[in-house]
Scaffold this motif. Structure first.
Motif, short mmCIF file in Angstrom:
data_model
loop_
_atom_site.label_atom_id
_atom_site.label_comp_id
_atom_site.label_asym_id
_atom_site.label_seq_id
_atom_site.Cartn_x
_atom_site.Cartn_y
_atom_site.Cartn_z
N CYS A 1 -15.77 15.01 4.64
CA CYS A 1 -15.31 14.40 5.89
C CYS A 1 -14.23 13.36 5.60
N SER A 2 -14.45 12.53 4.60
CA SER A 2 -13.46 11.51 4.22
C SER A 2 -12.18 12.17 3.73
N SER A 3 -12.30 13.23 2.97
CA SER A 3 -11.13 13.94 2.45
C SER A 3 -10.30 14.53 3.59
N GLN A 4 -10.96 15.12 4.57
CA GLN A 4 -10.24 15.67 5.72
C GLN A 4 -9.50 14.57 6.48
N LEU B 1 -4.36 11.82 7.92
CA LEU B 1 -3.48 10.65 7.93
C LEU B 1 -2.21 10.89 7.12
N TYR B 2 -2.35 11.56 5.99
CA TYR B 2 -1.19 11.87 5.15
C TYR B 2 -0.21 12.78 5.89
N LEU B 3 -0.74 13.79 6.55
CA LEU B 3 0.11 14.71 7.30
C LEU B 3 0.80 14.00 8.47
N TRP C 1 2.96 20.29 14.50
CA TRP C 1 1.75 20.16 15.32
C TRP C 1 0.72 21.23 15.01
N VAL C 2 1.17 22.39 14.59
CA VAL C 2 0.22 23.47 14.28
C VAL C 2 -0.65 23.07 13.09
N VAL C 3 -0.03 22.52 12.06
CA VAL C 3 -0.77 22.09 10.87
C VAL C 3 -1.67 20.91 11.22
N LEU C 4 -1.14 19.98 12.01
CA LEU C 4 -1.94 18.82 12.42
C LEU C 4 -3.15 19.25 13.25
N SER D 1 6.36 3.15 1.72
CA SER D 1 5.71 1.85 1.95
C SER D 1 4.40 1.83 1.16
N TRP D 2 3.72 0.69 1.22
CA TRP D 2 2.43 0.60 0.55
C TRP D 2 1.41 1.54 1.22
N TYR D 3 1.52 1.67 2.52
CA TYR D 3 0.65 2.60 3.25
C TYR D 3 0.85 4.03 2.73
N SER D 4 2.11 4.42 2.58
CA SER D 4 2.41 5.75 2.05
C SER D 4 1.94 5.90 0.61
N PHE D 5 2.06 4.84 -0.17
CA PHE D 5 1.57 4.88 -1.55
C PHE D 5 0.06 5.11 -1.58
N ILE D 6 -0.67 4.35 -0.76
CA ILE D 6 -2.13 4.49 -0.74
C ILE D 6 -2.53 5.88 -0.27
N LEU D 7 -1.91 6.34 0.83
CA LEU D 7 -2.24 7.70 1.31
C LEU D 7 -1.85 8.77 0.31
N GLY D 8 -0.67 8.63 -0.31
CA GLY D 8 -0.23 9.61 -1.29
C GLY D 8 -1.16 9.65 -2.50
#
Length: 134
Positions: A16-19, A24-26, A33-36, A114-121
């Motif tokens: 669940c956490s991984s999904q 969030l990464y996507l 939108w199809v992938v989202l 950004s740092w947000y992108s770093f953490i998500l990546g």
């Protein structure tokens, strides 16, 4: 089936956490939108699995409401919980240091918006790299 015999609660929670991290990464990378939609639907299914595995309630006794999770009796009384605890303990000894090493590698050798992108990546990299173990 009301029994949790043979089902790993921690694996359900990790999926669940991984999904959620992948969604969030996507969203951060402006995916179609199809992938989202398909990823969001996968997250809804994982959340449904959590409600089947544990009793979920909202605790409003504090100023900020929070979710509480209560094990089902069939999980508490089963050997599965014992094996699940032991397996996750040994896996965490290996996976957490590897995640830390990957985070250091990512900050040194990859570019981020950004740092947000770093953490998500970093989190999504760990999900894709170590997801097969779990």
């Amino acid at each position: 089936n009301k029994s949790m015999q043979g089902l790993s609660l921690r694996t359900i929670m990790i999926n669940c956490s991984s999904q959620f991290v992948i969604l969030l990464y996507l969203l951060d990378n402006e995916t179609s939108w199809v992938v989202l939609f398909s990823t969001g639907l996968g997250l809804v299914i994982e959340l449904w699995k959590v409600t089947k595995a544990v009793d979920v309630a909202v605790d409003r006794s504090r100023s900020i409401p929070r979710l509480t999770f209560t094990y089902r009796d069939s999980y508490v009384k089963s050997n599965t919980r014992t094996y699940d605890d032991e397996a996750m303990r040994y896996l965490s000894w290996v996976l957490f240091p590897l995640m830390g090493c990957y985070a250091v590698y990512s900050v040194l050798y990859q570019s981020h918006k950004s740092w947000y992108s770093f953490i998500l990546g970093t989190l999504v990299g760990c999900v894709y790299t170590f997801g097969f173990v779990l």
